[in-house]
Design a protein around this motif. Structure first.
Motif, PDB file in Angstrom:
ATOM      1  N   ARG A   1      -4.694  -5.087 -50.068  1.00 47.00           N
ATOM      2  CA  ARG A   1      -5.041  -5.176 -51.480  1.00 47.00           C
ATOM      3  C   ARG A   1      -4.596  -6.514 -52.064  1.00 47.00           C
ATOM      4  N   VAL A   2      -5.337  -6.936 -53.067  1.00 46.74           N
ATOM      5  CA  VAL A   2      -5.024  -8.157 -53.810  1.00 46.74           C
ATOM      6  C   VAL A   2      -4.586  -7.745 -55.214  1.00 46.74           C
ATOM      7  N   PHE A   3      -3.490  -8.327 -55.669  1.00 41.45           N
ATOM      8  CA  PHE A   3      -2.985  -8.106 -57.018  1.00 41.45           C
ATOM      9  C   PHE A   3      -3.042  -9.449 -57.741  1.00 41.45           C
ATOM     10  N   ALA A   4      -3.648  -9.480 -58.912  1.00 43.35           N
ATOM     11  CA  ALA A   4      -3.772 -10.745 -59.637  1.00 43.35           C
ATOM     12  C   ALA A   4      -3.712 -10.498 -61.141  1.00 43.35           C
ATOM     13  N   VAL A   5      -3.196 -11.489 -61.852  1.00 39.91           N
ATOM     14  CA  VAL A   5      -3.153 -11.484 -63.309  1.00 39.91           C
ATOM     15  C   VAL A   5      -3.684 -12.830 -63.779  1.00 39.91           C
ATOM     16  N   VAL A   6      -4.612 -12.810 -64.745  1.00 39.04           N
ATOM     17  CA  VAL A   6      -5.192 -14.063 -65.240  1.00 39.04           C
ATOM     18  C   VAL A   6      -5.215 -14.102 -66.764  1.00 39.04           C
ATOM     19  N   THR A   7      -5.163 -15.312 -67.262  1.00 38.06           N
ATOM     20  CA  THR A   7      -5.480 -15.624 -68.653  1.00 38.06           C
ATOM     21  C   THR A   7      -6.512 -16.744 -68.596  1.00 38.06           C
ATOM     22  N   ALA A   8      -7.072 -17.078 -69.725  1.00 36.65           N
ATOM     23  CA  ALA A   8      -8.053 -18.163 -69.765  1.00 36.65           C
ATOM     24  C   ALA A   8      -7.344 -19.504 -69.614  1.00 36.65           C
ATOM     25  N   PRO A   9      -7.837 -20.370 -68.711  1.00 34.89           N
ATOM     26  CA  PRO A   9      -7.222 -21.698 -68.578  1.00 34.89           C
ATOM     27  C   PRO A   9      -7.377 -22.535 -69.853  1.00 34.89           C
TER      28      PRO A   9
END
Length: 116
Positions: A21-29
């Motif tokens: 599994r891949v775990f990721a957290v993003v916001t807008a650059p």
């Protein structure tokens, strides 16, 4: 084995891979003033992170979207519906929260790795 992909912030990984599994957290650059623009930017960043980790938007199992203003949820939904794989839609929750700085949206996902 745990694989960590370097993040742009101290103490944070861009993505982590463990047990298929891949775990990721993003916001807008780019911190555009609209929730729609920031959501689109965050989802583009998510595509990049998933690809680097060996996954894809069609393999997202669950997502939690945090937005600063629930009265603008329709804007987030518009960007989400443009992005999501409608053949393989993930479980998704959306919560109103206070975020840091100029962030209007933050998205966390769990995705499966590509097979092979």
């Amino acid at each position: 084995m745990i694989r960590r992909f370097p993040g742009g912030h101290p103490g944070r990984s861009a993505a982590v891979v463990h047990d298929g599994r891949v775990f990721a957290v993003v916001t807008a650059p780019e911190k555009e003033p609209s929730l729609l623009a920031q959501t689109r930017g965050a989802l583009r960043a998510l595509d990049t992170r998933l690809e680097a980790a060996g996954s894809h938007r069609s393999l997202v199992l669950s997502a939690t979207v945090y937005i600063t203003d629930m009265s603008q949820k329709a804007e987030m939904n518009q960007a989400w519906l443009e992005w999501v794989d409608m053949e393989n839609p993930p479980q998704r929750a959306c919560l109103g929260v206070a975020l840091e700085g100029e962030d209007l949206v933050e998205i966390t996902v769990v995705a499966a790795l590509r097979e092979g």
